[in-house]
Design a protein around this motif. Structure first.
Motif, short mmCIF file in Angstrom:
data_model
loop_
_atom_site.label_atom_id
_atom_site.label_comp_id
_atom_site.label_asym_id
_atom_site.label_seq_id
_atom_site.Cartn_x
_atom_site.Cartn_y
_atom_site.Cartn_z
N ASN A 1 80.81 -102.55 9.23
CA ASN A 1 80.02 -103.64 9.80
C ASN A 1 79.22 -103.13 10.99
OD1 ASN A 1 81.17 -105.67 8.06
ND2 ASN A 1 83.02 -105.61 9.32
N ALA A 2 78.61 -104.05 11.70
CA ALA A 2 77.97 -103.70 12.97
C ALA A 2 79.03 -103.13 13.91
CB ALA A 2 77.32 -104.94 13.58
N PRO A 3 78.65 -102.18 14.78
CA PRO A 3 79.64 -101.55 15.67
C PRO A 3 80.50 -102.55 16.44
CG PRO A 3 77.58 -100.35 15.76
CD PRO A 3 77.31 -101.56 14.92
N ALA A 4 79.92 -103.64 16.94
CA ALA A 4 80.70 -104.61 17.70
C ALA A 4 81.79 -105.24 16.84
CB ALA A 4 79.78 -105.69 18.28
N ALA A 5 81.47 -105.50 15.57
CA ALA A 5 82.46 -106.08 14.66
C ALA A 5 83.58 -105.09 14.37
CB ALA A 5 81.78 -106.52 13.36
N ILE A 6 83.25 -103.80 14.28
CA ILE A 6 84.28 -102.77 14.09
C ILE A 6 85.23 -102.76 15.27
CG2 ILE A 6 84.66 -100.28 13.96
CD1 ILE A 6 82.09 -100.10 12.31
N CYS A 7 84.70 -102.90 16.47
CA CYS A 7 85.56 -102.94 17.66
C CYS A 7 86.51 -104.13 17.60
CB CYS A 7 84.70 -103.01 18.92
SG CYS A 7 83.77 -101.50 19.28
N ASP A 8 86.00 -105.29 17.21
CA ASP A 8 86.86 -106.47 17.08
C ASP A 8 87.96 -106.23 16.04
OD1 ASP A 8 85.32 -107.82 18.95
OD2 ASP A 8 84.09 -108.84 17.44
N ASP A 9 87.60 -105.61 14.92
CA ASP A 9 88.59 -105.33 13.88
C ASP A 9 89.68 -104.39 14.39
OD1 ASP A 9 87.19 -106.90 12.11
OD2 ASP A 9 86.16 -105.23 11.13
N LEU A 10 89.30 -103.41 15.17
CA LEU A 10 90.28 -102.47 15.71
C LEU A 10 91.29 -103.18 16.60
CD1 LEU A 10 87.86 -99.54 16.57
CD2 LEU A 10 89.74 -99.43 14.92
N VAL A 11 90.81 -104.08 17.43
CA VAL A 11 91.69 -104.84 18.31
C VAL A 11 92.61 -105.73 17.48
CG1 VAL A 11 91.79 -106.60 20.10
CG2 VAL A 11 90.08 -104.78 20.24
N GLU A 12 92.04 -106.40 16.49
CA GLU A 12 92.82 -107.32 15.66
C GLU A 12 93.95 -106.60 14.93
OE1 GLU A 12 92.22 -110.20 11.73
OE2 GLU A 12 90.47 -109.44 12.82
N HIS A 13 93.68 -105.40 14.43
CA HIS A 13 94.69 -104.67 13.65
C HIS A 13 95.62 -103.83 14.51
CE1 HIS A 13 93.27 -105.68 9.63
NE2 HIS A 13 92.03 -105.51 10.04
N GLY A 14 95.36 -103.72 15.78
CA GLY A 14 96.24 -102.95 16.66
C GLY A 14 96.23 -101.46 16.36
N ALA A 15 95.10 -100.95 15.88
CA ALA A 15 94.99 -99.52 15.57
C ALA A 15 94.93 -98.70 16.86
CB ALA A 15 93.74 -99.25 14.74
N THR A 16 95.54 -97.53 16.83
CA THR A 16 95.49 -96.64 18.00
C THR A 16 94.54 -95.47 17.79
OG1 THR A 16 97.33 -95.25 17.25
CG2 THR A 16 97.88 -97.22 18.56
N ALA A 17 93.99 -95.34 16.58
CA ALA A 17 93.02 -94.28 16.29
C ALA A 17 92.03 -94.79 15.25
CB ALA A 17 93.71 -93.02 15.77
N LEU A 18 90.79 -94.35 15.37
CA LEU A 18 89.74 -94.67 14.41
C LEU A 18 89.11 -93.37 13.94
CD1 LEU A 18 87.74 -96.53 12.90
CD2 LEU A 18 86.31 -96.48 14.96
N LEU A 19 89.11 -93.16 12.63
CA LEU A 19 88.52 -91.96 12.05
C LEU A 19 87.16 -92.32 11.46
CD1 LEU A 19 91.61 -90.41 10.23
CD2 LEU A 19 90.93 -90.30 12.64
N LEU A 20 86.17 -91.49 11.79
CA LEU A 20 84.80 -91.72 11.38
C LEU A 20 84.49 -90.91 10.14
CD1 LEU A 20 83.29 -91.40 14.97
CD2 LEU A 20 83.78 -93.53 13.74
N LEU A 21 84.56 -91.54 8.99
CA LEU A 21 84.24 -90.88 7.73
C LEU A 21 82.82 -91.29 7.35
CD1 LEU A 21 87.59 -91.32 5.79
CD2 LEU A 21 87.03 -89.82 7.70
#
Length: 366
Positions: free
Chosen positions: A188-208
């Motif tokens: 999604n848009a970068p801001a939406a990705i940030c929201d998703d990361l917070v919602e899922h409680g992820a501690t790492a994001l891999l950029l594929l």
């Protein structure tokens, strides 16, 4: 500069003409141009060294694949018609897969320099050998690094691609068996990705994903979101290795671990190659440049020992035992792979140092 593989070869044709090697490299967009430039620099330097050592004459016929599988397959056809004894190079896995398939069909030896996709060919073949480690080995190493650093809830954002899909599958399988989990986010848009990361409680994001788009805006958005101050960004495919990444992202592009295929210490040959390429490239040589050089080291060794017949070359991978820039190169056929594979290419997880943008830190080795 001279190695045993570079001297004393009978590599000229019957009429004294140069022995031709076809080189496949991405030199224009949408290919990863900087990787292609480094790959070509390593190939060209090795050919020059062979010829200066009296082991030639070799001639490199270069074709730009531009990350296009159809273009690469057509280039294989053209190079075969021009009489090359073997193919070398390619960086992009999907493109290398197309080239390998065509080389196999034509009976043309191909040393794949950089592409890592496990399924590089659809059937067992004697015509294809590879220097880069298979994706499963490299990306499992990356997953071990993440787990060792305390990250068990990992998110990925990826673009549609056979390569990215294979990487996601490797990561998920390896993490799940060790108590971790992998969350696939929508691109999604970068801001939406940030929201998703917070919602899922992820501690790492891999950029594929590719660069500059969409990797650069995603990195900038994450770096500026205070909710994600402790999030680890990762790029296993190696995007931060190249100067373009640092130029586009500056300090935001540091501390983003990636895979590269270098040892802790280069061989004596590797150190000399490194010094030469630093004078010839506008930035420090990447691991891709050493892969290019080692490709010609392998082919020079085969030509010296087995001549220029394509079939004899393809039947001789198991006889390669030569020191390259990054270690001793030997080929085997590991279970699950349908090609000849350098058995133990070095693997590192590294990142750019926040204290010095042009310096790299080794975070994990295998």
């Amino acid at each position: 500069m001279q190695t045993d593989a570079m001297a004393g070869m009978a590599t000229s044709g019957v009429d004294g003409s140069p022995v031709r090697i076809g080189a496949l490299v991405p030199l224009t967009r949408p290919g990863w141009v900087e990787a292609g430039r480094h790959l070509l620099a390593g190939l060209e330097l090795a050919v020059r060294d062979v010829n200066e050592a009296g082991g030639g004459p070799l001639e490199l016929l270069v074709r730009d694949t531009a990350a296009d599988p159809e273009r690469a397959a057509a280039a294989v056809d053209e190079l075969a018609e021009l009489g090359v004894v073997a193919l070398a190079g390619e960086y992009h896995s999907v493109v290398a897969r197309a080239a390998a398939s065509r080389a196999d069909a034509l009976g043309l030896p191909f040393v794949c320099s950089s592409a890592v996709l496990d399924a590089l060919v659809d059937r067992p073949t004697e015509w294809i050998a590879r220097l880069a480690p298979p994706q499963s080995r490299g990306w499992q190493t990356y997953a071990d690094f993440l787990l060792g650093a305390g990250h068990s809830r990992i998110a990925v954002v990826s673009q549609p691609s056979v390569y990215w899909a294979a990487g996601t599958r490797i990561l998920r399988d390896h993490l799940t068996l060790r108590g971790g989990s992998l969350i696939e986010l929508d691109l999604n848009a970068p801001a939406a990705i940030c929201d998703d990361l917070v919602e899922h409680g992820a501690t790492a994001l891999l950029l594929l994903v590719g660069i500059p788009e969409p990797a650069v805006p995603i990195v900038k958005a994450v770096r500026r979101d205070q909710r994600l101050a402790d999030l680890l960004l990762g790029a296993p495919a190696g995007q931060p290795e190249f100067a373009e990444w640092a130029k586009l992202l500056g300090e935001d592009g540091t501390a983003i671990p990636f895979l590269r295929y270098l040892p802790d210490h280069l061989t004596a040959l590797g150190a000399r190659v490194d010094a030469t390429l630093r004078d010839e490239l506008p930035e420090a040589p990447s691991f891709v440049a050493f892969e290019g050089y080692d490709t010609i080291v392998v082919l020079a060794d085969l030509l010296r020992s087995h001549g220029t017949d394509r079939r004899r070359l393809a039947n001789s991978w198991q006889h390669v035992d030569i020191s390259g820039t990054r270690g001793q190169i030997q080929f085997t056929r590991p279970p699950g792979l349908d090609l000849w594979q350098w058995t133990y290419p070095p693997i590192q997880v590294a990142d750019r140092d926040p204290a010095a943008l042009d310096n790299f830190r080794t975070r994990h080795t295998r």
